[in-house]
Design a protein around this motif. Structure first.
Motif, PDB file in Angstrom:
ATOM      1  N   SER A 214       1.231  -1.261  -0.499  1.00 13.74           N
ATOM      2  CA  SER A 214       0.547   0.176  -0.410  1.00 13.74           C
ATOM      3  C   SER A 214       0.686   0.912   0.289  1.00 13.74           C
ATOM      4  O   SER A 214       0.320   2.321  -1.222  1.00 13.74           O
ATOM      5  N   SER A 215       2.826   1.059   0.987  1.00 13.56           N
ATOM      6  CA  SER A 215       2.855   1.770   0.573  1.00 13.56           C
ATOM      7  C   SER A 215       3.200   3.149  -0.825  1.00 13.56           C
ATOM      8  O   SER A 215       4.098   4.551  -0.803  1.00 13.56           O
ATOM      9  N   LEU A 216       3.045   1.848  -2.024  1.00 12.93           N
ATOM     10  CA  LEU A 216       3.692   2.369  -3.181  1.00 12.93           C
ATOM     11  C   LEU A 216       2.118   2.553  -4.202  1.00 12.93           C
ATOM     12  O   LEU A 216       2.107   3.258  -4.799  1.00 12.93           O
ATOM     13  N   TYR A 217       1.725   1.679  -3.871  1.00 14.27           N
ATOM     14  CA  TYR A 217      -0.027   1.286  -4.732  1.00 14.27           C
ATOM     15  C   TYR A 217      -1.379   1.771  -4.443  1.00 14.27           C
ATOM     16  O   TYR A 217      -2.247   1.559  -4.863  1.00 14.27           O
ATOM     17  N   GLY A 218      -1.377   1.858  -3.304  1.00 17.35           N
ATOM     18  CA  GLY A 218      -2.677   2.474  -2.374  1.00 17.35           C
ATOM     19  C   GLY A 218      -3.304   1.514  -2.263  1.00 17.35           C
ATOM     20  O   GLY A 218      -3.134  -0.728  -1.747  1.00 17.35           O
ATOM     21  N   ASN A 219      -4.878   1.265  -2.341  1.00 18.42           N
ATOM     22  CA  ASN A 219      -6.163   0.850  -1.993  1.00 18.42           C
ATOM     23  C   ASN A 219      -5.928  -0.602  -2.961  1.00 18.42           C
ATOM     24  O   ASN A 219      -5.390  -0.451  -4.038  1.00 18.42           O
ATOM     25  N   TYR A 220      -6.505  -1.918  -2.234  1.00 18.99           N
ATOM     26  CA  TYR A 220      -6.041  -2.771  -2.981  1.00 18.99           C
ATOM     27  C   TYR A 220      -4.821  -4.369  -2.592  1.00 18.99           C
ATOM     28  O   TYR A 220      -4.954  -5.689  -2.402  1.00 18.99           O
ATOM     29  N   ALA A 221      -4.084  -2.875  -2.494  1.00 16.57           N
ATOM     30  CA  ALA A 221      -2.574  -3.968  -2.480  1.00 16.57           C
ATOM     31  C   ALA A 221      -2.411  -4.439  -1.026  1.00 16.57           C
ATOM     32  O   ALA A 221      -1.251  -4.582  -0.451  1.00 16.57           O
ATOM     33  N   MET A 222      -3.425  -4.318  -0.240  1.00 15.55           N
ATOM     34  CA  MET A 222      -3.038  -4.234   1.357  1.00 15.55           C
ATOM     35  C   MET A 222      -2.089  -5.835   1.488  1.00 15.55           C
ATOM     36  O   MET A 222      -1.133  -5.935   2.389  1.00 15.55           O
ATOM     37  N   GLY A 223      -2.821  -6.754   0.251  1.00 11.17           N
ATOM     38  CA  GLY A 223      -2.212  -8.096   0.421  1.00 11.17           C
ATOM     39  C   GLY A 223      -1.545  -8.376  -0.134  1.00 11.17           C
ATOM     40  O   GLY A 223      -0.595  -9.404  -0.421  1.00 11.17           O
ATOM     41  N   GLY A 224      -0.659  -7.713  -1.367  1.00  8.03           N
ATOM     42  CA  GLY A 224       0.472  -7.572  -2.585  1.00  8.03           C
ATOM     43  C   GLY A 224      -0.210  -7.256  -3.428  1.00  8.03           C
ATOM     44  O   GLY A 224      -1.073  -6.347  -3.500  1.00  8.03           O
ATOM     45  N   VAL A 225       0.675  -7.408  -4.362  1.00  8.00           N
ATOM     46  CA  VAL A 225       0.645  -7.564  -5.922  1.00  8.00           C
ATOM     47  C   VAL A 225       0.361  -8.427  -7.108  1.00  8.00           C
ATOM     48  O   VAL A 225       1.324  -8.633  -7.130  1.00  8.00           O
ATOM     49  N   ILE A 226      -0.458  -8.642  -8.221  1.00  8.11           N
ATOM     50  CA  ILE A 226       0.598  -9.669  -9.223  1.00  8.11           C
ATOM     51  C   ILE A 226      -0.037  -8.518 -10.704  1.00  8.11           C
ATOM     52  O   ILE A 226      -0.553  -8.235 -10.628  1.00  8.11           O
ATOM     53  N   ASN A 227       1.113  -8.038 -11.083  1.00  4.14           N
ATOM     54  CA  ASN A 227       1.093  -7.514 -12.097  1.00  4.14           C
ATOM     55  C   ASN A 227       1.333  -8.724 -13.459  1.00  4.14           C
ATOM     56  O   ASN A 227       2.481 -10.037 -13.286  1.00  4.14           O
ATOM     57  N   ILE A 228       0.835  -9.158 -14.323  1.00  5.32           N
ATOM     58  CA  ILE A 228       0.405  -9.745 -15.351  1.00  5.32           C
ATOM     59  C   ILE A 228       0.943  -9.184 -16.192  1.00  5.32           C
ATOM     60  O   ILE A 228       0.585  -8.570 -17.239  1.00  5.32           O
ATOM     61  N   ILE A 229       2.282  -9.533 -16.825  1.00  4.00           N
ATOM     62  CA  ILE A 229       3.616  -8.150 -17.736  1.00  4.00           C
ATOM     63  C   ILE A 229       3.228  -9.370 -19.461  1.00  4.00           C
ATOM     64  O   ILE A 229       3.245 -10.433 -19.271  1.00  4.00           O
ATOM     65  N   THR A 230       2.523  -8.524 -20.348  1.00  4.26           N
ATOM     66  CA  THR A 230       2.372  -9.006 -21.483  1.00  4.26           C
ATOM     67  C   THR A 230       3.321  -8.558 -22.568  1.00  4.26           C
ATOM     68  O   THR A 230       4.293  -7.887 -22.602  1.00  4.26           O
ATOM     69  N   SER A 231       3.544  -9.994 -23.655  1.00  7.76           N
ATOM     70  CA  SER A 231       4.236  -9.087 -24.577  1.00  7.76           C
ATOM     71  C   SER A 231       4.371  -7.815 -25.389  1.00  7.76           C
ATOM     72  O   SER A 231       3.036  -7.653 -25.732  1.00  7.76           O
ATOM     73  N   ARG A 232       5.214  -7.379 -25.487  1.00  8.45           N
ATOM     74  CA  ARG A 232       5.702  -6.425 -26.750  1.00  8.45           C
ATOM     75  C   ARG A 232       4.742  -6.706 -28.258  1.00  8.45           C
ATOM     76  O   ARG A 232       5.543  -7.695 -28.662  1.00  8.45           O
ATOM     77  N   PRO A 233       4.887  -5.464 -29.306  1.00 10.95           N
ATOM     78  CA  PRO A 233       4.717  -6.095 -30.056  1.00 10.95           C
ATOM     79  C   PRO A 233       6.196  -6.468 -30.295  1.00 10.95           C
ATOM     80  O   PRO A 233       6.936  -5.650 -30.100  1.00 10.95           O
ATOM     81  N   THR A 234       6.118  -7.138 -31.885  1.00 10.58           N
ATOM     82  CA  THR A 234       7.814  -7.590 -32.303  1.00 10.58           C
ATOM     83  C   THR A 234       7.583  -7.626 -33.345  1.00 10.58           C
ATOM     84  O   THR A 234       6.381  -8.011 -33.954  1.00 10.58           O
ATOM     85  N   ARG A 235       8.583  -7.934 -34.531  1.00  9.86           N
ATOM     86  CA  ARG A 235       8.398  -7.920 -36.032  1.00  9.86           C
ATOM     87  C   ARG A 235       7.608  -9.170 -36.409  1.00  9.86           C
ATOM     88  O   ARG A 235       8.129 -10.313 -36.700  1.00  9.86           O
ATOM     89  N   ARG A 236       6.698  -8.898 -37.291  1.00 13.69           N
ATOM     90  CA  ARG A 236       5.948 -10.089 -38.526  1.00 13.69           C
ATOM     91  C   ARG A 236       5.713 -10.975 -37.468  1.00 13.69           C
ATOM     92  O   ARG A 236       6.439 -12.434 -37.858  1.00 13.69           O
ATOM     93  N   THR A 237       5.062 -11.248 -36.322  1.00 12.90           N
ATOM     94  CA  THR A 237       5.204 -12.366 -35.690  1.00 12.90           C
ATOM     95  C   THR A 237       3.230 -12.985 -35.426  1.00 12.90           C
ATOM     96  O   THR A 237       2.752 -11.485 -36.099  1.00 12.90           O
ATOM     97  N   ILE A 238       3.066 -14.794 -35.670  1.00 15.09           N
ATOM     98  CA  ILE A 238       1.920 -14.582 -35.670  1.00 15.09           C
ATOM     99  C   ILE A 238       2.205 -15.503 -34.514  1.00 15.09           C
ATOM    100  O   ILE A 238       2.939 -16.404 -34.884  1.00 15.09           O
ATOM    101  N   GLU A 239       1.109 -15.402 -33.763  1.00 14.31           N
ATOM    102  CA  GLU A 239       0.544 -17.339 -33.064  1.00 14.31           C
ATOM    103  C   GLU A 239      -0.821 -17.239 -32.865  1.00 14.31           C
ATOM    104  O   GLU A 239      -1.223 -16.636 -32.553  1.00 14.31           O
TER     105      GLU A 239
END
Length: 783
Positions: A214-239
């Protein structure tokens, strides 16, 4: 189409191309490659199934190639202008956990081994090794993670999907802030999480900060933080990842992206439909009980613009739709959610970093609740109890400034703002009659009361942080945050349909409420040697009650829970300390102690056998020990295990709830753990075996609810287990093999042994049975 894709793989003149291998000479697929020129914007690519990549560079001169891949240490390599156009070879070495670079614990990039906090990272390798269809089932590899109930989001009603780390205040409302690429992901009205919105195919990693933030993120973060980080756009990618599972469960995940000099674009999404499965235990199941299932569609578009090497801007928009049947005839819920967010990050001339983001959520959710008239016998009489529509709008933003000072300091300061407005528009039906008899003889339900309950919440917070490194061995973090919020325009408009007159509960104007809290933090980490690190932190956190706790009532089984517009904030004071040991390059061990004291926790307090209410209790204490170990054998084998001992009890029930003192918090087992073995060799196959286990946990605040003896016996448990939900263990397995450079086949099984485990009582409901799925993964990348 195939010819077009092959044409796109031709490398342009002046390009940077190469192959990424591990220390044994095996190629590394799916590695992230960043090419940075001396001036101008960076370019991103991903290695293909043959480990190769190509990045078109419109500028001349030397470049730096940075390669990151799950399970390997980051590798940076200089490429001279004379080597442009030639294939370079980059060899990665196995990484220890502490070498991972994270952004979540301190809201800035920092090596995990220098962070005085308990942080876990799920890599793309671990995510792909899981047979899970849903993100919450992937996260259960970490025993500190849990939802309010044991059920998977594959069949669980969304309002039961609140997140808890280390068992801090488990309920439908999260005590953990969930982010998707640093943008808030929790439901704005209730705080729970729609895990079906997570685009698993494009997730690069998931960072889990397990202590209060909470000292950085405030509300909801009393019990911690989960950060889901996705891939950035890359050159000519299809999946493309189509798969099919038992219980008629097709799913398709996709990701496609490209970059054109300064602009990058990506589209990602997932579609799932499943017939689901019955969630009431077989012995107690009746004619009204059918399969719980889900049908969802999730699509988003991302744009990036990098006009110079100092400026990066992004824009993202998404649309999500979900339809569920909740396990009883006619009991459904559906959701429509539109998101828009964007931001910019700039490196200023003085070397400081300035970034800002804004986000908008527009959501419409619909729930109905059925009451079973003869729940204890044949379960063939059911009536419509309530029908709710919950429209919610949310707007928010943040700004953050970071600057290094004097070599030993890294200063950060920032602010966040959020506004949420929502209503629960509810139709309540006559309690006694009519009924629906199954096999169906349907009568029209009689509308009794109509109510509109809701309000608005506005919050504002500001924080400062200093990361000090007075010596090469010592890291100190000091941070503090002040938050102010206001609940206003609260109302409960309730009228009797027959007369059109207000009921006794009609309150067109509820009292406004404002609160202000300060959340300080201090942490220290000391490198005893290059193999041993000790750390500790003292934290303070808070959580403001959500609109659903303040204004919306709901039902689960036979119990109706009422809201409470007079709820105050939860406050937490706690500490944690740990030791990280790397006895060898390929081994890491972590041991963490934690002790958290929560004042005024919001809980579902039992009033009668069929009625509960949201109330602030006196105090709870959550303390325990967590440990994890990782061992890598060569480049192909990875062994890991984690364990959590969690003692979560009520220490002060307040004047009205003295009987709760000494009781365990519901839904928090004392023991949880996991183990995983992964073998990965692109020449042969990748195979992963996982084990998860959880001990006994209680279903209610009084610790008295139980599974009937006959139901326990039929499921293979000891009939004398007593109150609570008995412990269980579950095995998962997955296997995959590359067929050529662009194609992979895979198969996975959740709950391999088809273990029956219980989720709640009255009636006894059960978790995920054996789920088998298989498919292909097609990928064209970075050429």
């Amino acid at each position: 189409m195939i010819a077009l894709l092959l044409a796109l793989t031709l490398a342009a003149p002046g390009s940077v191309s190469g192959v990424v291998k591990d220390s044994t000479g095996a190629v590394v697929t799916g590695a992230s490659v960043v090419v940075k020129p001396i001036s101008g914007s960076e370019h991103v690519a991903t290695t293909g199934a043959d480990g190769r990549f190509t990045v078109d560079m419109p500028v001349d001169g030397d470049v730096t190639v940075i390669v990151r891949a799950g399970g390997f240490a980051e590798k940076s390599q200089r490429v001279g202008s004379g080597d442009r156009g030639r294939e370079i070879e980059i060899v990665l070495q196995p990484a220890t956990l502490l070498e991972t670079v994270t952004v979540t614990p301190t809201r800035t990039e920092q090596r995990l081994g220098d962070v005085p906090a308990s942080v876990s990272v799920l890599t793309s390798e671990q995510i792909q090794a899981s047979p899970a269809l849903m993100a919450d089932d992937v996260l259960r590899q970490n025993p500190t993670f849990s939802l309010f109930r044991r059920a998977s989001s594959l069949v669980a009603q969304p309002t039961t999907q609140g997140v808890s780390l280390r068992g801090i205040g488990p309920s439908g409302q999260s005590r953990t802030l969930v982010l998707l690429d640093d943008i808030p992901f929790n439901d704005p009205f209730g705080g729970w999480v729609y895990w079906s919105r997570v685009p698993l195919v494009s997730v690069d990693r998931i960072e889990i900060t397990e202590g209060t933030s909470s000292s950085l993120y405030g509300n909801y973060a009393m019990g911690g933080v989960i950060n889901i980080i996705t891939s950035r756009p890359t050159r000519r990618t299809i999946e493309l990842k189509p798969q099919y599972g038992n219980r008629n469960s097709p799913k398709v995940d996709f990701f496609a992206s490209d970059r054109w000099n300064k602009v990058g674009a990506a589209v990602e999404g997932s579609f799932l439909n499943t017939d689901g499965f019955p969630i009431v235990a077989a012995r107690e199941r009746g004619p009204i009980d059918n399969n719980a299932n889900v049908n969802y569609r999730n699509v988003s578009v991302k744009l990036e613009y990098t006009p110079t090497d100092r400026i990066n801007a992004f824009f993202r928009t998404g649309y999500f739709t979900e339809n569920r049947i909740n396990g009883k005839v006619g009991e459904v819920n559906d959701t429509r959610w539109t998101t828009v967010n964007g931001g910019v990050r700039m490196r200023m001339p003085d070397g400081s970093d300035l970034q800002g983001r804004v986000f908008v959520d527009v959501q419409k959710a619909h729930f109905n609740f059925l009451a079973v008239t003869n729940a204890a016998t044949t379960r063939n009489l059911v009536r419509l109890a309530t029908d709710q529509h919950v429209p919610t709008n949310g707007v928010g933003g943040m700004a953050q400034w970071t600057k290094a000072g004097g070599g030993a300091h890294l200063f950060s300061a920032g602010t966040d703002w959020r506004w949420v407005d929502g209503d629960s528009r509810e139709d309540a039906f006559v309690a006694a009659v009519p009924t629906v008899i199954v096999p169906p003889v349907t009568q029209q339900a009689t509308l009794s009361v109509q109510r509109i309950s809701g309000g608005t919440q506005q919050s504002l917070g500001a924080f400062v942080q200093d990361i000090l490194t007075p010596t090469s061995k010592l890291v100190l973090t000091l941070s503090a945050r002040v938050d102010h919020w206001r609940n206003y325009d609260g109302h409960n408009l309730e009228t009797t349909v027959a007369t059109g007159l207000p009921t006794a509960n009609h309150r067109p104007s509820l009292l406004d409420r404002t609160d202000t809290v300060v959340s300080p933090h201090i942490g220290a980490l000391y490198h005893v040697s290059d193999r041993v690190t000790g750390w500790g932190a003292v934290n303070s956190g808070f959580r403001a009650p959500t609109l659903t706790e303040l204004y919306r009532q709901f039902s689960v089984g036979a119990v109706t829970t009422r809201p409470n517009d007079q709820l105050g904030p939860e406050r937490l004071v706690g500490g944690e300390a740990g030791i990280n040991v790397a006895p060898a390059r390929n081994v890491s061990v972590r041991l963490t102690w934690f002790d958290n004291r929560v004042r005024n926790p919001v809980s579902n307090v039992t009033l009668t056998a069929t009625l509960a209410q949201k109330q602030n209790l006196g105090r709870t204490r959550v303390r325990g020990i967590q440990s994890d170990v990782e061992y890598r054998l060569g480049a192909s084998w990875r062994f890991s295990g984690a364990y959590l001992y969690d003692q979560a009890t009520v220490t002060d029930g307040g004047v009205a709830n003295a009987a709760l003192v000494g009781k365990f918090l519901p839904q928090v087992p004392k023991h949880r753990g996991s183990m995983q073995v992964i073998y990965s060799n692109p020449r042969y196959a990748s195979v992963a075996l996982g084990l998860q286990f959880a001990g006994l946990q209680f279903n209610d605040d009084l610790n008295v609810n139980f599974i009937p003896a006959a139901t326990l016996t039929e499921a293979g448990y000891d009939a004398s287990t007593g109150p609570g939900l008995p412990g269980y263990a579950m095995v998962d397995v997955t296997a995959s093999r590359d067929l050529g450079r662009n194609l992979q086949v895979f198969v996975g099984v959740q709950n391999l042994l088809d273990q029956v485990y219980f989720v709640q009582t009255n009636p006894s409901t059960i978790g995920t049975p054996r789920l088998v799925n298989g498919g292909i993964r097609v990928r064209f990348a970075g050429r």
